[in-house]
Motif scaffolding. Sequence first.
Motif, PDB file in Angstrom:
ATOM      1  N   ASN A  32     -19.085   6.987  10.460  1.00 36.84           N
ATOM      2  CA  ASN A  32     -18.323   7.644   9.400  1.00 36.84           C
ATOM      3  C   ASN A  32     -17.553   6.596   8.597  1.00 36.84           C
ATOM      4  O   ASN A  32     -16.625   5.966   9.099  1.00 36.84           O
ATOM      5  CB  ASN A  32     -17.358   8.640  10.046  1.00 36.84           C
ATOM      6  N   HIS A  33     -17.956   6.402   7.354  1.00 32.91           N
ATOM      7  CA  HIS A  33     -17.371   5.308   6.575  1.00 32.91           C
ATOM      8  C   HIS A  33     -15.989   5.624   6.033  1.00 32.91           C
ATOM      9  O   HIS A  33     -15.419   4.825   5.308  1.00 32.91           O
ATOM     10  CB  HIS A  33     -18.324   4.909   5.444  1.00 32.91           C
ATOM     11  N   LYS A  34     -15.449   6.784   6.393  1.00 34.54           N
ATOM     12  CA  LYS A  34     -14.030   7.001   6.133  1.00 34.54           C
ATOM     13  C   LYS A  34     -13.188   6.087   7.027  1.00 34.54           C
ATOM     14  O   LYS A  34     -12.048   5.776   6.705  1.00 34.54           O
ATOM     15  CB  LYS A  34     -13.665   8.456   6.429  1.00 34.54           C
ATOM     16  N   PHE A  35     -13.744   5.705   8.164  1.00 34.32           N
ATOM     17  CA  PHE A  35     -12.974   4.924   9.135  1.00 34.32           C
ATOM     18  C   PHE A  35     -13.553   3.545   9.408  1.00 34.32           C
ATOM     19  O   PHE A  35     -12.842   2.646   9.818  1.00 34.32           O
ATOM     20  CB  PHE A  35     -12.875   5.685  10.461  1.00 34.32           C
ATOM     21  N   VAL A  48       0.871  -1.167   0.000  1.00 35.37           N
ATOM     22  CA  VAL A  48       0.000   0.000   0.000  1.00 35.37           C
ATOM     23  C   VAL A  48       0.907   1.215   0.000  1.00 35.37           C
ATOM     24  O   VAL A  48       1.715   1.371   0.904  1.00 35.37           O
ATOM     25  CB  VAL A  48      -0.909   0.016   1.248  1.00 35.37           C
ATOM     26  N   GLU A  81     -21.403   5.595  -3.792  1.00 35.18           N
ATOM     27  CA  GLU A  81     -20.560   6.302  -2.818  1.00 35.18           C
ATOM     28  C   GLU A  81     -20.065   5.336  -1.736  1.00 35.18           C
ATOM     29  O   GLU A  81     -18.904   5.336  -1.354  1.00 35.18           O
ATOM     30  CB  GLU A  81     -21.397   7.422  -2.186  1.00 35.18           C
ATOM     31  N   PRO A  86      -1.077   0.462   6.396  1.00 31.90           N
ATOM     32  CA  PRO A  86      -2.148   1.349   6.847  1.00 31.90           C
ATOM     33  C   PRO A  86      -2.553   0.996   8.283  1.00 31.90           C
ATOM     34  O   PRO A  86      -2.384  -0.146   8.712  1.00 31.90           O
ATOM     35  CB  PRO A  86      -3.290   1.061   5.877  1.00 31.90           C
ATOM     36  N   ILE A 107     -17.365   3.098  -3.079  1.00 33.28           N
ATOM     37  CA  ILE A 107     -16.066   3.784  -3.139  1.00 33.28           C
ATOM     38  C   ILE A 107     -15.448   3.835  -1.744  1.00 33.28           C
ATOM     39  O   ILE A 107     -14.263   3.573  -1.568  1.00 33.28           O
ATOM     40  CB  ILE A 107     -16.240   5.202  -3.718  1.00 33.28           C
ATOM     41  N   HIS A 108     -16.269   4.167  -0.764  1.00 31.32           N
ATOM     42  CA  HIS A 108     -15.765   4.221   0.615  1.00 31.32           C
ATOM     43  C   HIS A 108     -15.177   2.884   1.029  1.00 31.32           C
ATOM     44  O   HIS A 108     -14.110   2.821   1.624  1.00 31.32           O
ATOM     45  CB  HIS A 108     -16.887   4.609   1.583  1.00 31.32           C
ATOM     46  N   LYS A 166     -11.851   2.367  -0.820  1.00 30.60           N
ATOM     47  CA  LYS A 166     -10.760   3.213  -0.329  1.00 30.60           C
ATOM     48  C   LYS A 166     -10.310   2.782   1.064  1.00 30.60           C
ATOM     49  O   LYS A 166      -9.119   2.798   1.371  1.00 30.60           O
ATOM     50  CB  LYS A 166     -11.200   4.687  -0.301  1.00 30.60           C
ATOM     51  N   TYR A 179     -10.691  13.830   6.248  1.00 31.36           N
ATOM     52  CA  TYR A 179     -10.742  12.925   7.386  1.00 31.36           C
ATOM     53  C   TYR A 179     -11.006  13.634   8.708  1.00 31.36           C
ATOM     54  O   TYR A 179     -10.930  13.033   9.740  1.00 31.36           O
ATOM     55  CB  TYR A 179      -9.418  12.161   7.506  1.00 31.36           C
ATOM     56  N   THR A 226      -8.204  -0.418   0.675  1.00 28.79           N
ATOM     57  CA  THR A 226      -6.957  -0.344  -0.073  1.00 28.79           C
ATOM     58  C   THR A 226      -6.024   0.702   0.534  1.00 28.79           C
ATOM     59  O   THR A 226      -4.945   0.380   1.006  1.00 28.79           O
ATOM     60  CB  THR A 226      -7.217   0.003  -1.545  1.00 28.79           C
ATOM     61  N   GLU A 227      -6.480   1.937   0.535  1.00 31.83           N
ATOM     62  CA  GLU A 227      -5.599   3.008   0.985  1.00 31.83           C
ATOM     63  C   GLU A 227      -5.656   3.204   2.498  1.00 31.83           C
ATOM     64  O   GLU A 227      -4.686   3.633   3.124  1.00 31.83           O
ATOM     65  CB  GLU A 227      -5.992   4.299   0.276  1.00 31.83           C
ATOM     66  N   GLY A 228      -6.777   2.887   3.098  1.00 28.51           N
ATOM     67  CA  GLY A 228      -6.933   3.188   4.516  1.00 28.51           C
ATOM     68  C   GLY A 228      -7.356   4.627   4.701  1.00 28.51           C
ATOM     69  O   GLY A 228      -7.979   5.203   3.816  1.00 28.51           O
ATOM     70  N   TYR A 229      -7.016   5.210   5.824  1.00 27.75           N
ATOM     71  CA  TYR A 229      -7.375   6.607   6.080  1.00 27.75           C
ATOM     72  C   TYR A 229      -6.143   7.328   6.601  1.00 27.75           C
ATOM     73  O   TYR A 229      -5.222   6.722   7.127  1.00 27.75           O
ATOM     74  CB  TYR A 229      -8.509   6.694   7.113  1.00 27.75           C
ATOM     75  N   CYS A 230      -6.115   8.631   6.393  1.00 24.92           N
ATOM     76  CA  CYS A 230      -4.992   9.432   6.865  1.00 24.92           C
ATOM     77  C   CYS A 230      -5.319  10.033   8.221  1.00 24.92           C
ATOM     78  O   CYS A 230      -6.453  10.446   8.473  1.00 24.92           O
ATOM     79  CB  CYS A 230      -4.694  10.558   5.886  1.00 24.92           C
ATOM     80  N   VAL A 282       0.450   7.558   1.396  1.00 24.78           N
ATOM     81  CA  VAL A 282      -0.301   8.668   0.811  1.00 24.78           C
ATOM     82  C   VAL A 282      -0.521   9.727   1.881  1.00 24.78           C
ATOM     83  O   VAL A 282      -0.894   9.391   3.003  1.00 24.78           O
ATOM     84  CB  VAL A 282      -1.671   8.187   0.285  1.00 24.78           C
ATOM     85  N   ASN A 327      -1.285   7.777   5.534  1.00 19.99           N
ATOM     86  CA  ASN A 327      -2.178   6.678   5.884  1.00 19.99           C
ATOM     87  C   ASN A 327      -1.460   5.581   6.667  1.00 19.99           C
ATOM     88  O   ASN A 327      -2.034   4.545   6.952  1.00 19.99           O
ATOM     89  CB  ASN A 327      -2.808   6.080   4.623  1.00 19.99           C
ATOM     90  N   SER A 381     -20.830   9.824   5.797  1.00 23.97           N
ATOM     91  CA  SER A 381     -21.044   9.580   4.376  1.00 23.97           C
ATOM     92  C   SER A 381     -22.459   9.111   4.084  1.00 23.97           C
ATOM     93  O   SER A 381     -22.921   9.219   2.951  1.00 23.97           O
ATOM     94  CB  SER A 381     -20.059   8.527   3.909  1.00 23.97           C
TER      95      SER A 381
END
Lengths: 237, 417
Positions: free
Chosen positions: B314-317, A211, B330, B55, B333-334, B337, A221, B340-344, A214, B371, A228
Amino acid sequence: MADIDTLADRLKKIIPNLENNLSSQLGEITITVSAADIISVCQSLRDSEELQFDTLIDICGVDYSTYGQDEWSTQTASSTGFSRAVGQEDGPESPSDAFPSRFAVVYHLLSVSKNHRLRIRVFALDDDWPRVPSVISVWTSANWYEREAFDLLGIMFDGHTDLRRLMTDYGFIGHPFRKDFPLSGKVEMRYDPDTKRVIYQPVTITPRVLVPRVIRDDHRYSADDVPSDQKDSESNA
Amino acid sequence: MPELRNMTLNFGPQHPAAHGVLRLVLEMEGETILRADPHVGLLHRGTEKLAESKPYNQSIGYMDRLDYVSMMSNEHGYVLAIEKLLGVEVPERGQYIRVMFDEITRILNHLLWLGAHALDVGAMTMFLYCFREREDLMDCYEAVSGARLHATYYRPGGVARDLPDEMPQYEKSQFRSDKDLERLNANRNGSLLDFIEDFTRRFPGYVDEYETLLTDNRIWKQRTVGIGVVTPERALQMGFTGPMLRGSGIAWDLRKKQPYEVYHKLDFDIPVGVEGDSYDRYLVRIEEMRQSNSIVKQCIDWLRENKGPINIVNHKFSPPKREDMKHDMETLIHHFKLFTEGYCLPEGEAYAAIEHPKGEFGVYLISDGANKPYRLKIRAPGFAHLAGFDEMIRGHMLSDVVAIIGTQDIVFGEIDR
């Protein structure tokens, strides 16, 4: 927990020239002290009647050389679009100049009698031969923590009587937690049937990034962001 | 007179009483120990370095493997540090579930400590008794997370899933009679909470059994009373925390002094020792098991009454529901992400500490806004305790080495990291 502001005031009273070197974030106070002052500062923090930092909780060595560097640019598109995972062979960019030197030692103190905490950061000035005075005379528990920081990051502690490696193997070369030390290491060990003994050889694993690292600073965030499920119309890069 | 020399004795790393891979180099005069030099690091896996390459969420599983007898407590320290930097608030039900499993973990840890410590000192029965109870608690782990040891159950913002309504049951097998099956499944007919409640009802009786075997046992007392005495001043100097500090008479417990989650709403006491010897630390840990049992009971009562979310929405986390992903772009996508990328995390640093069964387990996290963590430092309680081993053992006999390793509750997963 004692009030953060009163703690900050008391610290300013005891340690001179602290105005610019004290920051508080998330209810934690961090002070930055020069390497020359660390022993006297620690001694006065421990012995002060108002502060009484009787326990050294932790010592953490930090290598700041790749701070703020990512492997995936998210701000600007090149002629071929947004970049994908950048290969490791590009090597690190120029070291971050946000910090006065590459290595720092972070001390976490706790006062059991007064119930408050403090973080002290000391930058080790020479990047090639980082040196910080040992606080072993102030807290006995510094012994192993300093040995660990020496082993993993190569920070020298002046005045430490027994600065041996602690975590790594007997005869290990290098300091594995430095940012320029590969994750897969440099040597691997195997049994060699020809010589009938265990030998070391350079690693055969190819380093890879699963990964990419980034950094996104578009505040998507932040905690007070709209959840969402309320269907916000932001775009994902 | 022949010339007398001190003897250097190598203890471990493969010794059943070394609680893992401890190598001790002991300098002896006759049977008395002059100096001990623990060699650690034989289980060093570079957890902190590995976490820097992944991540945030992918490192939760590594935390289980630190102190591998109190898995969920390690996770708790890690997710608390992330939550502190993110600034998210965990839903109350999530907090109660965490506290309940923290305390189950404490019992789990103390049971292994008691069994292994007593076994080292010569009481074989304790080991069997303690593992009998550990079995039930590991079934709770399995019911809630699917894994008996390495649960990976906590998440930043809450826990992975809600408590199951059904407790898994033993199945019919040719090796079990119907009568045995009925006996095994007797307390598994309801939900997980029913099963745990049944356990909390039985457990005080079990602790009484342990105490009958040990507390007034002459051999046990001869091996522990006056062994490894630590004064309160030295305990602080050496960075001792948890039962090692409380055994020396300092009433310090993060659950009371710097409460996290819902500990300030719960009713429990902090046992402290008087003499600071191994026997006092034994008594402290025994009482802690009783207190943990009462905390678990209080959590069960609350969890029965109150339903609600167990993780932030919060689906960012936190991952979205799978059925929502089927019709909402949406959400899809959440999900993509997040996995794969995780969250920052915002740039900054945080130190979060919890009262781990062994002492203060702290996680110091430096984030540069990426991240992945920039630097992760795990403050393991056992590390400071083993660093004080030399001072505790000096002047004792060789046979006291195992008694002091036992009383320190050493686990190498967390010391070597």
